[in-house]
Design a protein around this motif. Structure first.
Motif, PDB file in Angstrom:
ATOM      1  N   PHE A 133       0.889  -1.015   0.091  1.00 30.15           N
ATOM      2  CA  PHE A 133       0.007   0.094  -0.124  1.00 30.15           C
ATOM      3  C   PHE A 133       0.870   1.317  -0.046  1.00 30.15           C
ATOM      4  O   PHE A 133       0.475   2.354  -0.814  1.00 30.15           O
ATOM      5  N   CYS A 134       1.914   1.239   0.735  1.00 32.12           N
ATOM      6  CA  CYS A 134       2.990   2.406   0.556  1.00 32.12           C
ATOM      7  C   CYS A 134       3.143   2.654  -0.877  1.00 32.12           C
ATOM      8  O   CYS A 134       3.394   3.590  -1.147  1.00 32.12           O
ATOM      9  N   ILE A 135       3.824   1.654  -1.689  1.00 33.06           N
ATOM     10  CA  ILE A 135       4.302   1.732  -2.826  1.00 33.06           C
ATOM     11  C   ILE A 135       3.030   2.413  -4.027  1.00 33.06           C
ATOM     12  O   ILE A 135       3.254   3.279  -4.441  1.00 33.06           O
ATOM     13  N   ALA A 136       2.034   1.588  -3.497  1.00 39.44           N
ATOM     14  CA  ALA A 136       0.974   2.168  -4.432  1.00 39.44           C
ATOM     15  C   ALA A 136       0.731   3.545  -4.012  1.00 39.44           C
ATOM     16  O   ALA A 136       0.169   4.428  -4.997  1.00 39.44           O
ATOM     17  N   ALA A 137       0.558   4.093  -2.778  1.00 38.16           N
ATOM     18  CA  ALA A 137       0.201   5.574  -2.539  1.00 38.16           C
ATOM     19  C   ALA A 137       1.420   6.332  -3.026  1.00 38.16           C
ATOM     20  O   ALA A 137       1.142   7.472  -3.551  1.00 38.16           O
ATOM     21  N   THR A 138       2.594   5.968  -3.167  1.00 43.13           N
ATOM     22  CA  THR A 138       3.508   6.499  -3.603  1.00 43.13           C
ATOM     23  C   THR A 138       3.432   6.818  -5.016  1.00 43.13           C
ATOM     24  O   THR A 138       3.904   7.779  -5.584  1.00 43.13           O
ATOM     25  N   LEU A 139       3.280   5.793  -5.627  1.00 47.27           N
ATOM     26  CA  LEU A 139       2.806   5.855  -7.200  1.00 47.27           C
ATOM     27  C   LEU A 139       1.678   6.952  -7.343  1.00 47.27           C
ATOM     28  O   LEU A 139       1.716   7.834  -8.410  1.00 47.27           O
ATOM     29  N   CYS A 140       0.667   6.774  -6.706  1.00 48.71           N
ATOM     30  CA  CYS A 140      -0.433   7.881  -6.856  1.00 48.71           C
ATOM     31  C   CYS A 140      -0.059   9.341  -6.536  1.00 48.71           C
ATOM     32  O   CYS A 140      -0.204  10.099  -7.536  1.00 48.71           O
ATOM     33  N   ILE A 141       0.739   9.526  -5.705  1.00 50.95           N
ATOM     34  CA  ILE A 141       1.264  10.879  -5.323  1.00 50.95           C
ATOM     35  C   ILE A 141       2.249  11.577  -6.429  1.00 50.95           C
ATOM     36  O   ILE A 141       2.349  12.573  -6.653  1.00 50.95           O
ATOM     37  N   SER A 142       3.134  10.431  -6.740  1.00 51.41           N
ATOM     38  CA  SER A 142       3.925  10.917  -7.855  1.00 51.41           C
ATOM     39  C   SER A 142       3.263  11.211  -9.157  1.00 51.41           C
ATOM     40  O   SER A 142       3.730  12.022  -9.916  1.00 51.41           O
ATOM     41  N   ILE A 143       2.352  10.413  -9.562  1.00 54.63           N
ATOM     42  CA  ILE A 143       1.422  10.886 -10.659  1.00 54.63           C
ATOM     43  C   ILE A 143       0.858  12.088 -10.475  1.00 54.63           C
ATOM     44  O   ILE A 143       0.738  13.131 -11.314  1.00 54.63           O
ATOM     45  N   ALA A 144       0.025  12.337  -9.342  1.00 53.54           N
ATOM     46  CA  ALA A 144      -0.575  13.680  -9.161  1.00 53.54           C
ATOM     47  C   ALA A 144       0.205  14.945  -9.089  1.00 53.54           C
ATOM     48  O   ALA A 144      -0.006  15.971  -9.641  1.00 53.54           O
ATOM     49  N   GLY A 145       1.431  14.668  -8.296  1.00 54.76           N
ATOM     50  CA  GLY A 145       2.345  15.783  -8.258  1.00 54.76           C
ATOM     51  C   GLY A 145       3.285  16.045  -9.251  1.00 54.76           C
ATOM     52  O   GLY A 145       4.261  16.727  -9.332  1.00 54.76           O
ATOM     53  N   ARG A 146       3.467  15.063 -10.292  1.00 53.39           N
ATOM     54  CA  ARG A 146       4.280  15.050 -11.460  1.00 53.39           C
ATOM     55  C   ARG A 146       5.848  15.079 -10.954  1.00 53.39           C
ATOM     56  O   ARG A 146       6.682  16.010 -11.338  1.00 53.39           O
ATOM     57  N   LEU A 147       5.986  13.886 -10.035  1.00 57.19           N
ATOM     58  CA  LEU A 147       7.293  14.071  -9.581  1.00 57.19           C
ATOM     59  C   LEU A 147       8.428  13.228 -10.238  1.00 57.19           C
ATOM     60  O   LEU A 147       9.475  13.311  -9.943  1.00 57.19           O
ATOM     61  N   GLY A 148       7.806  12.415 -11.037  1.00 54.26           N
ATOM     62  CA  GLY A 148       8.737  11.680 -11.829  1.00 54.26           C
ATOM     63  C   GLY A 148       9.009  10.210 -11.422  1.00 54.26           C
ATOM     64  O   GLY A 148       8.643   9.962 -10.160  1.00 54.26           O
ATOM     65  N   GLY A 149      10.115   9.280 -11.905  1.00 53.41           N
ATOM     66  CA  GLY A 149      10.606   8.182 -11.375  1.00 53.41           C
ATOM     67  C   GLY A 149       9.271   7.185 -11.461  1.00 53.41           C
ATOM     68  O   GLY A 149       9.107   6.384 -10.587  1.00 53.41           O
ATOM     69  N   LYS A 170       8.740   4.846 -13.578  1.00 55.01           N
ATOM     70  CA  LYS A 170       9.158   3.633 -14.029  1.00 55.01           C
ATOM     71  C   LYS A 170       9.454   2.814 -12.919  1.00 55.01           C
ATOM     72  O   LYS A 170       9.097   1.531 -12.859  1.00 55.01           O
ATOM     73  N   HIS A 171      10.504   3.344 -12.138  1.00 55.45           N
ATOM     74  CA  HIS A 171      10.865   2.488 -10.905  1.00 55.45           C
ATOM     75  C   HIS A 171      10.037   2.352  -9.799  1.00 55.45           C
ATOM     76  O   HIS A 171       9.737   1.206  -9.483  1.00 55.45           O
ATOM     77  N   ILE A 172       8.816   3.219  -9.622  1.00 56.76           N
ATOM     78  CA  ILE A 172       7.861   3.084  -8.682  1.00 56.76           C
ATOM     79  C   ILE A 172       6.947   2.001  -9.013  1.00 56.76           C
ATOM     80  O   ILE A 172       6.516   1.019  -8.380  1.00 56.76           O
ATOM     81  N   THR A 173       6.469   1.926 -10.421  1.00 54.48           N
ATOM     82  CA  THR A 173       5.557   0.964 -10.948  1.00 54.48           C
ATOM     83  C   THR A 173       6.309  -0.449 -10.869  1.00 54.48           C
ATOM     84  O   THR A 173       5.677  -1.478 -10.453  1.00 54.48           O
ATOM     85  N   ARG A 174       7.740  -0.600 -11.132  1.00 50.05           N
ATOM     86  CA  ARG A 174       8.391  -1.871 -10.982  1.00 50.05           C
ATOM     87  C   ARG A 174       8.296  -2.341  -9.677  1.00 50.05           C
ATOM     88  O   ARG A 174       7.958  -3.626  -9.288  1.00 50.05           O
ATOM     89  N   ALA A 175       8.615  -1.198  -8.698  1.00 53.39           N
ATOM     90  CA  ALA A 175       8.481  -1.733  -7.165  1.00 53.39           C
ATOM     91  C   ALA A 175       7.049  -2.091  -6.680  1.00 53.39           C
ATOM     92  O   ALA A 175       6.898  -3.100  -5.903  1.00 53.39           O
ATOM     93  N   LEU A 176       6.053  -1.737  -7.434  1.00 54.09           N
ATOM     94  CA  LEU A 176       4.580  -2.053  -7.197  1.00 54.09           C
ATOM     95  C   LEU A 176       4.444  -3.553  -7.316  1.00 54.09           C
ATOM     96  O   LEU A 176       3.825  -4.157  -6.670  1.00 54.09           O
ATOM     97  N   PHE A 177       4.801  -3.752  -8.864  1.00 55.60           N
ATOM     98  CA  PHE A 177       4.389  -5.268  -9.261  1.00 55.60           C
ATOM     99  C   PHE A 177       5.499  -6.148  -8.400  1.00 55.60           C
ATOM    100  O   PHE A 177       5.061  -7.176  -8.296  1.00 55.60           O
ATOM    101  N   ILE A 178       6.821  -5.541  -8.042  1.00 55.37           N
ATOM    102  CA  ILE A 178       7.389  -6.578  -7.170  1.00 55.37           C
ATOM    103  C   ILE A 178       6.871  -6.959  -5.861  1.00 55.37           C
ATOM    104  O   ILE A 178       6.921  -7.991  -5.462  1.00 55.37           O
ATOM    105  N   SER A 179       6.376  -5.817  -5.209  1.00 55.10           N
ATOM    106  CA  SER A 179       5.563  -5.945  -3.858  1.00 55.10           C
ATOM    107  C   SER A 179       4.441  -6.917  -4.040  1.00 55.10           C
ATOM    108  O   SER A 179       4.177  -7.702  -3.097  1.00 55.10           O
TER     109      SER A 179
END
Length: 165
Positions: free
Chosen positions: A97-113, A115-124
């Motif tokens: 859930f932490c990785i998923a929240a990070t992905l959502c926040i990165s998309i909403a805030g246009r923070l970048g990264g 590719k790596h967050i999405t990979r971490a989500l699928f690995i988790s």
């Protein structure tokens, strides 16, 4: 054609808020990773301590010479195994859930990264699926990384350890 412009103050505040939220989530994520790692390490230690006869256990010869049946005390090992299983499964799920929240926040805030967050989500997601004790749900068709005391009894090496002469 891209137009270079200075970001507005409201956009900078939003990006800063997103960055702070990701920082908080990163701390939780690191703590949850440590919890899952230590839980799995403790489970491995329990398994190998029983398998190598380092933990006190009663052995009785019931199947003839050379074979022993290992009797483990429920009160000695059941609660540490349950505690490690619970902390590993809950910790890995909260990590997901932490990785998923990070992905959502990165998309909403246009923070970048992303590719790596999405990979971490699928690995988790894969880690959570591998940890689930599927053998309790589907029998021996599927095996998960977590086990209980009855499975420990079933899988531990029941042959006596060789003696050095």
């Amino acid at each position: 054609m891209a137009i270079d412009r200075e970001p507005k103050i409201s956009e900078m505040v939003q990006i800063n808020d997103c960055y702070e939220a990701v920082t908080v989530i990163r701390r939780w994520r690191n703590g949850l990773f440590l919890l899952v790692f230590l839980s799995l390490l403790c489970l491995q230690a329990i398994f190998w301590a029983v398998d190598l006869r380092l933990l006190p256990a009663d052995t009785t010869s019931t199947t003839g010479p050379g074979k022993t049946t290992l009797l483990l005390h429920h009160t000695d090992l059941a609660w540490p195994i349950r505690l490690c299983n619970l902390s590993a499964l809950l910790g890995s799920t909260l990590y997901l859930f932490c990785i998923a929240a990070t992905l959502c926040i990165s998309i909403a805030g246009r923070l970048g990264g992303l590719k790596h967050i999405t990979r971490a989500l699928f690995i988790s997601v894969l880690v959570v699926l591998l940890l689930i004790p599927w053998q309790q749900l589907a029998g021996k068709l599927l095996l998960g990384a977590l086990f209980d005391l009855s499975e420990l009894r079933q899988w531990v090496n029941l042959d006596p350890l060789p003696t050095c002469n």
